[in-house]
Write a protein that holds these residues in place. Structure first.
Motif, PDB file in Angstrom:
ATOM      1  N   PRO A 140       0.819  -1.207   0.000  1.00 46.70           N
ATOM      2  CA  PRO A 140       0.000   0.000   0.000  1.00 46.70           C
ATOM      3  C   PRO A 140       0.861   1.268   0.000  1.00 46.70           C
ATOM      4  O   PRO A 140       1.992   1.272   0.483  1.00 46.70           O
ATOM      5  CB  PRO A 140      -0.763  -0.121   1.320  1.00 46.70           C
ATOM      6  N   SER A 141       0.297   2.346  -0.545  1.00 44.69           N
ATOM      7  CA  SER A 141       0.896   3.681  -0.432  1.00 44.69           C
ATOM      8  C   SER A 141      -0.228   4.688  -0.550  1.00 44.69           C
ATOM      9  O   SER A 141      -1.395   4.317  -0.736  1.00 44.69           O
ATOM     10  CB  SER A 141       1.949   3.911  -1.522  1.00 44.69           C
ATOM     11  N   ASP A 142       0.106   5.970  -0.468  1.00 49.25           N
ATOM     12  CA  ASP A 142      -0.933   6.993  -0.573  1.00 49.25           C
ATOM     13  C   ASP A 142      -1.674   6.909  -1.898  1.00 49.25           C
ATOM     14  O   ASP A 142      -2.895   7.106  -1.960  1.00 49.25           O
ATOM     15  CB  ASP A 142      -0.324   8.388  -0.418  1.00 49.25           C
ATOM     16  N   THR A 143      -0.964   6.630  -2.976  1.00 50.69           N
ATOM     17  CA  THR A 143      -1.566   6.698  -4.306  1.00 50.69           C
ATOM     18  C   THR A 143      -1.707   5.353  -4.993  1.00 50.69           C
ATOM     19  O   THR A 143      -2.317   5.273  -6.059  1.00 50.69           O
ATOM     20  CB  THR A 143      -0.738   7.622  -5.216  1.00 50.69           C
ATOM     21  N   ARG A 144      -1.145   4.280  -4.429  1.00 51.28           N
ATOM     22  CA  ARG A 144      -1.194   2.967  -5.068  1.00 51.28           C
ATOM     23  C   ARG A 144      -1.465   1.891  -4.022  1.00 51.28           C
ATOM     24  O   ARG A 144      -0.978   1.959  -2.895  1.00 51.28           O
ATOM     25  CB  ARG A 144       0.133   2.618  -5.758  1.00 51.28           C
ATOM     26  N   THR A 145      -2.223   0.873  -4.404  1.00 46.39           N
ATOM     27  CA  THR A 145      -2.374  -0.337  -3.605  1.00 46.39           C
ATOM     28  C   THR A 145      -2.281  -1.510  -4.566  1.00 46.39           C
ATOM     29  O   THR A 145      -3.014  -1.542  -5.564  1.00 46.39           O
ATOM     30  CB  THR A 145      -3.717  -0.369  -2.863  1.00 46.39           C
ATOM     31  N   THR A 146      -1.401  -2.453  -4.254  1.00 50.31           N
ATOM     32  CA  THR A 146      -1.163  -3.567  -5.173  1.00 50.31           C
ATOM     33  C   THR A 146      -1.314  -4.890  -4.445  1.00 50.31           C
ATOM     34  O   THR A 146      -0.695  -5.111  -3.407  1.00 50.31           O
ATOM     35  CB  THR A 146       0.246  -3.488  -5.789  1.00 50.31           C
ATOM     36  N   LEU A 147      -2.150  -5.766  -5.009  1.00 51.27           N
ATOM     37  CA  LEU A 147      -2.293  -7.138  -4.539  1.00 51.27           C
ATOM     38  C   LEU A 147      -1.707  -8.048  -5.605  1.00 51.27           C
ATOM     39  O   LEU A 147      -2.140  -8.024  -6.759  1.00 51.27           O
ATOM     40  CB  LEU A 147      -3.770  -7.472  -4.318  1.00 51.27           C
TER      41      LEU A 147
END
Length: 717
Positions: free
Chosen positions: A188-195
């Motif tokens: 996760p980050s402020d502008t991206r979330t990756t699964l």
């Protein structure tokens, strides 16, 4: 040749080009012929044909969604363990259907999730979105690494007989099991979330329908990645895998040469640059799935088949994503915090603010407020945001104060950070001025054409954690002090899970008092030496956390040393059998103002205003008296007085109207006694001794009152 997709894999497909729904299971024999078996799942590459092309298109999508739903659910559980730092947790599933249990094996004894630790999830008849309508089984997650942003990399193992999943597609139900091993990563980050699922050395998962004799399908060498770009309001899907199906008689490759994207919470739309899915079999056979949706009920995907890779279109068709077995559109629906889950139909003109704040929403005092739009709005860099502190809980009844904030606008994402940490136990409200007023409030426009109207520009309200909420209150009756009467004050107990606090009682102003336990949550208060007349004492309760953060609130206590004053008053509210406590409302020159007026010889008006300070809880009151038939009001007893506005009021009766803090009174049956009444030449009242009784309505008990002006007669309690 027309093509129909089939979307229920793992041996559960229908016939050629059929809908692919699982047939009704035969009567139970107590065995599971297909469980754990895998005969025929060879590495032979499958030759596509008219009979199997629909299932080639649908089965991998069905399997991919099943894996992604499992990965999303397990990543939620890992994150929950990281945030709560609890060894174990359990509870009922959604809608009270089934149970779940989470255990945390802290192998390094660090007390936090770290490399080598194992988190185990057990589901029993559990309704668990986004995983399934019903799930049974156990999955273990071994942590490989954890990063400082809250992300992790792990390996998931689901041992045979696997995790049983029951899911519904429209009005059809499919039951299957998943077992195997896969890599799981969450970033996760402020502008991206990756699964990310897969991309490991030994990823392989079996999809098995236990009551069918044919072996299950197997997915291997896979990488499935779902990225949410919050600043773009976009979801991106990329995948690759080797799909082996004993039912179909071989295996084939699946990939997205160009990733498929969609707006948040919706299915993808046809647009330039949109990605596609490609299935590749033996002899260069290809099945291609393109996005063709324009919204509404139109077909969503187009399927093209090329046998032999010669560029000639041999079969084609169109369908909806659910025809491929997608349980709820998880590819594109968002199950992260604030997402709308199964809400995924494409609306080209949609614009909304996801998860708007509500008064009951609770945030941490250090939080940055995230405002996520479902489309990039127009002109957002010129908007004006205002964060208002509405006062302490409950309700936030104070005068709103603006809180300085810094605003970072990142396309469809707006980050609002208070200049200082928010205060605990407060109610806040967020307002927006877009510079485009509407009849209802403020108008917002999306780059895609949709609009959103914010009523009065209110984005929403929220509250902070209720950890510092000094609400001093009386813990003993009666609520005043005298030479012989003590009282007790205290505050409410801290909520479960709140950090430790310290307490400090101090006197701010007023008559001298003695605080018995100044560092306790609850303390006795006594009248101190040097007190005089009728006065008040303001006490302050300060609550503080270990880091020094503190909040304070005041309480005013009435003090009664003597009534030898120019004027004095006492209203006695007797206790009722429901919620109204006993009150003694003392008045005198030091704590209030009394106005006595006589507009005519037959009437008298008294108006009391409390002046003991903003923290005073003592009410104002007013009293209007009139004798019967216009005769002069003079010392004497007046019985069965009526309210002047009472319906059916008879002639020739005295009148009495009393008003205090919206307490209800009978319109008749009150009594008052004028013991002394003198006026000067101008009609100004110079002496008064008055007692009265007001009858309560329903469960309200009678209220008695006593007023003295330049009189030596004692007040009547």
């Amino acid at each position: 040749m027309a093509l129909a997709m089939a979307g229920c894999g793992g041996g559960g497909g229908g016939g050629s080009d059929g809908p692919g729904t699982a047939p009704t299971p035969p009567p139970s024999t107590g065995t599971s012929p297909g469980a754990g078996s895998n005969p025929g799942a060879t590495g032979a590459t499958l030759k596509f044909n008219a009979s199997n092309a629909g299932r080639v298109a649908g089965y991998p999508l069905w399997a991919t969604e099943g894996l992604m739903r499992l990965g999303n659910a397990l990543s939620d559980d890992v994150v929950a363990t990281m945030q709560r730092k609890k060894v174990a947790d359990s509870g009922s599933c959604q809608g009270g259907t089934g149970t779940w249990n989470r255990t945390f094996q802290d192998n390094d004894g660090s007390g936090a999730v770290s490399a080598g630790d194992v988190i185990t999830m057990q589901f029993a008849g559990c309704h668990r979105e986004p995983l399934a309508r019903m799930v049974d089984g156990t999955a273990s997650v071994k942590i490989n690494s954890v990063d400082g942003s809250g992300g992790f990399v792990a390996v998931v193992t689901v041992a045979l007989p696997g995790m049983g999943v029951s899911a519904t597609v429209g009005d059809k139900t499919t039951d299957f099991r998943m077992s195997g091993t896969m890599r799981l990563a969450w970033s996760p980050s402020d502008t991206r979330t990756t699964l990310t699922l897969g991309d490991g050395a030994s990823d392989e998962v079996l999809f098995d329908i236990p009551w069918m004799s044919i072996a299950g399908d197997r997915v291997s060498a896979f990488k499935m990645e779902k990225r949410q770009h919050w600043d773009e309001a976009r979801s991106y899907l990329d995948l690759r895998m080797r799909y082996a199906s004993p039912e179909l008689g071989g295996s084939f490759d699946v990939s997205t040469p160009v990733g498929i994207s969609s707006w948040l919470d919706t299915l993808p739309e046809a647009r330039p640059g949109q990605g596609w899915l490609l299935m590749q079999g033996a002899a260069k056979d290809e099945v291609r799935i393109d996005v063709i949706s324009t919204g509404g009920t139109s077909p969503e995907i187009g399927v093209k088949v090329d046998f032999g890779g010669d560029g000639v279109l041999d079969m084609s068709g169109d369908a909806r994503w659910t025809d491929a077995g997608l349980i709820s559109g998880y590819f594109f629906a968002d199950y992260t915090a604030g997402g709308r889950g199964n809400t995924y139909a494409l609306d080209p003109n949609e614009l909304s603010l996801r998860a708007p704040f509500r008064a009951s929403t609770t945030v941490a005092v250090q939080d940055t407020l995230r405002l996520q739009f479902t489309r990039p709005p127009v002109g957002s860099t010129g908007w004006t945001w205002r964060l208002m502190d509405k006062g302490p809980l409950p309700g936030g009844t104070g005068t709103p104060q603006e809180v300085p904030v810094t605003v970072q606008t990142l396309g469809a994402l707006v980050l609002i950070k208070p200049a200082q940490p928010l205060r605990y136990s407060r109610q806040y409200e967020l307002l927006l001025d877009t510079g485009a007023p509407s009849a209802q409030g403020q108008l917002l426009r999306a780059t895609t054409g949709g609009t959103l109207d914010l009523y009065k520009g209110v984005v929403g309200g929220f509250q902070t954690l209720d950890y510092l909420n000094p609400r001093p209150a009386f813990y003993k009756l009666p609520q005043y002090l005298s030479a012989t009467q003590n009282t007790r004050v205290g505050t409410f107990a801290q909520p479960a899970g709140a950090p430790a606090v310290t307490y400090r009682w101090t006197q701010v102003s007023g008559q001298p008092v003695v605080i018995a336990a100044p560092t306790a949550a609850e303390t006795d208060i006594a009248l101190g030496a040097g007190a005089a007349g009728i006065g008040s004492a303001t006490l302050r309760l300060t609550m503080a956390l270990a880091d020094g953060t503190s909040e304070s609130a005041d309480i005013v206590i009435r003090t009664v040393h003597d009534t030898a004053l120019a004027w004095s008053s006492l209203i006695h509210v007797k206790p009722t059998n429901f919620t109204l406590p006993e009150q003694f409302i003392w008045g005198g020159p030091a704590v209030g103002q009394l106005q006595v007026a006589r507009s005519s010889v037959d009437s008298l008006t008294l108006q009391y205003s409390d002046r003991a300070g903003p923290a005073s809880q003592y009410p104002d009151w007013s009293l209007r008296l009139r004798s019967a038939d216009g005769s002069a009001l003079r010392p004497g007893q007046y019985t069965n007085a009526w309210s002047p506005a009472a319906a059916g009021k008879p002639d020739g009766v005295p009148l009495l109207e009393f008003d205090m803090r919206q307490i209800g009174f009978m319109p008749w049956g009150s009594d008052f006694t004028v013991r002394e009444l003198e006026t000067d030449a101008s009609g100004t009242v110079t002496k008064l001794a008055l007692d009265f009784v007001v009858r309560g309505v329903g469960d309200y008990t009678p209220i008695t009152g006593s007023v003295r002006l330049n009189s030596v007669l004692p007040l009547v309690p």
